[in-house]
Design a protein around this motif. Sequence first.
Motif, mmCIF file in Angstrom:
data_model
loop_
_atom_site.group_PDB
_atom_site.id
_atom_site.type_symbol
_atom_site.label_atom_id
_atom_site.label_comp_id
_atom_site.label_asym_id
_atom_site.label_seq_id
_atom_site.Cartn_x
_atom_site.Cartn_y
_atom_site.Cartn_z
ATOM 1 N N GLY A 5 0.796 -1.226 0.000
ATOM 2 C CA GLY A 5 0.000 0.000 0.000
ATOM 3 C C GLY A 5 0.830 1.279 0.000
ATOM 4 N N VAL A 6 2.148 1.154 0.043
ATOM 5 C CA VAL A 6 3.020 2.334 0.094
ATOM 6 C C VAL A 6 3.141 2.959 -1.291
ATOM 7 N N ARG A 7 2.955 4.262 -1.359
ATOM 8 C CA ARG A 7 3.061 5.024 -2.605
ATOM 9 C C ARG A 7 3.988 6.217 -2.388
ATOM 10 N N LYS A 8 4.278 6.920 -3.455
ATOM 11 C CA LYS A 8 5.088 8.132 -3.357
ATOM 12 C C LYS A 8 4.400 9.128 -2.417
ATOM 13 N N ASN A 9 5.193 9.824 -1.596
ATOM 14 C CA ASN A 9 4.753 10.826 -0.619
ATOM 15 C C ASN A 9 4.030 10.234 0.589
ATOM 16 N N THR A 10 4.073 8.904 0.762
ATOM 17 C CA THR A 10 3.573 8.301 1.989
ATOM 18 C C THR A 10 4.585 8.608 3.088
ATOM 19 N N LYS A 11 4.122 8.902 4.282
ATOM 20 C CA LYS A 11 5.006 9.172 5.418
ATOM 21 C C LYS A 11 5.105 7.911 6.259
ATOM 22 N N LYS A 39 12.887 4.605 -1.977
ATOM 23 C CA LYS A 39 13.851 5.692 -1.778
ATOM 24 C C LYS A 39 13.197 6.623 -0.765
ATOM 25 N N LEU A 40 13.836 6.805 0.385
ATOM 26 C CA LEU A 40 13.243 7.524 1.503
ATOM 27 C C LEU A 40 14.046 8.776 1.829
ATOM 28 N N ARG A 41 13.335 9.875 2.119
ATOM 29 C CA ARG A 41 13.977 11.117 2.571
ATOM 30 C C ARG A 41 13.677 11.304 4.048
ATOM 31 N N ASN A 42 14.734 11.442 4.837
ATOM 32 C CA ASN A 42 14.602 11.673 6.269
ATOM 33 C C ASN A 42 13.972 13.052 6.469
ATOM 34 N N LEU A 43 12.883 13.126 7.200
ATOM 35 C CA LEU A 43 12.167 14.390 7.383
ATOM 36 C C LEU A 43 12.807 15.281 8.439
ATOM 37 N N THR A 64 -0.648 12.334 9.092
ATOM 38 C CA THR A 64 -0.258 13.744 9.130
ATOM 39 C C THR A 64 -1.489 14.637 9.060
ATOM 40 N N THR A 65 -1.299 15.858 9.550
ATOM 41 C CA THR A 65 -2.337 16.880 9.439
ATOM 42 C C THR A 65 -1.696 18.134 8.862
ATOM 43 N N SER A 66 -2.490 18.942 8.210
ATOM 44 C CA SER A 66 -2.009 20.198 7.645
ATOM 45 C C SER A 66 -2.602 21.361 8.425
ATOM 46 N N VAL A 67 -1.755 22.344 8.727
ATOM 47 C CA VAL A 67 -2.168 23.513 9.486
ATOM 48 C C VAL A 67 -1.684 24.755 8.745
ATOM 49 N N VAL A 109 1.986 33.215 4.239
ATOM 50 C CA VAL A 109 1.166 32.141 4.785
ATOM 51 C C VAL A 109 1.586 30.835 4.110
ATOM 52 N N VAL A 110 1.906 29.829 4.937
ATOM 53 C CA VAL A 110 2.338 28.527 4.434
ATOM 54 C C VAL A 110 1.423 27.447 5.008
ATOM 55 N N VAL A 111 1.493 26.262 4.415
ATOM 56 C CA VAL A 111 0.787 25.104 4.955
ATOM 57 C C VAL A 111 1.844 24.229 5.616
ATOM 58 N N MET A 112 1.688 24.014 6.923
ATOM 59 C CA MET A 112 2.656 23.232 7.682
ATOM 60 C C MET A 112 2.127 21.813 7.858
ATOM 61 N N LEU A 113 2.966 20.840 7.509
ATOM 62 C CA LEU A 113 2.611 19.440 7.658
ATOM 63 C C LEU A 113 3.073 18.973 9.035
ATOM 64 N N MET A 114 2.135 18.446 9.828
ATOM 65 C CA MET A 114 2.419 18.029 11.194
ATOM 66 C C MET A 114 2.270 16.512 11.304
ATOM 67 N N ALA A 115 3.200 15.899 12.042
ATOM 68 C CA ALA A 115 3.118 14.476 12.363
ATOM 69 C C ALA A 115 3.466 14.330 13.832
ATOM 70 N N GLU A 116 2.636 13.627 14.550
ATOM 71 C CA GLU A 116 2.832 13.436 15.989
ATOM 72 C C GLU A 116 2.995 14.778 16.709
#
Length: 186
Positions: A5-11, A39-43, A64-67, A109-116
């Motif tokens: 189920g993993v696709r590009k841009n999955t966290k 191929k993974l990018r460390n966040l 993730t949530t966007s704020v 104004v930006v959209v911030m991606l939040m995880a945990e």
Amino acid sequence: MEISGVRKNTKLKIDGTLYNVEEADFTKPGKGQSIYRLKLRNLRDGGITNRTYRSGDKVDEVHTTSVEEQYLYKDNDGYVFMNSETFEQITIPEELIGDKKSFLKEGTVVVMLMAEERPIDITLPITVDLKVVQTEISSKTATITAQNKQSVLETGYAIGTPTFIKEGDIIKVDTRTGAYVERVNK
């Protein structure tokens, strides 16, 4: 979640570290299990790593949530943003912002991606208006081909601009490519 189920841009969370899937490659050999190469990018630090999984393997997906946040200023600790709804402020280290700092202007104004409950990435507007603070003097010779000259913007970013751009002009810059778009009449 199942590796299929993993696709590009999955966290994903692997060994306690958050990663973004940059590429997901699926291979089905003639015999045996399918192979998934990620191929993974460390966040946290932006480093790239490659991992290989077999079909049936499990991975931890991070929700993730966007704020919506507004950039306020830069201090010694990093970049300070304010939540547009709650007015809470959060400081993000420069390593997390990366090259996007070239397009951050107070009030953006930006959209911030939040995880945990922690920021992991920001998404800039597609274009931003920035002031030219320094530019080369262009010669008045007529040419057939369009020429570019180096200009420095208010954020310190150097960009190629047409010869008619002068200091004090406001220009529109594409944040995805870092390229000049047009002069803004203000």
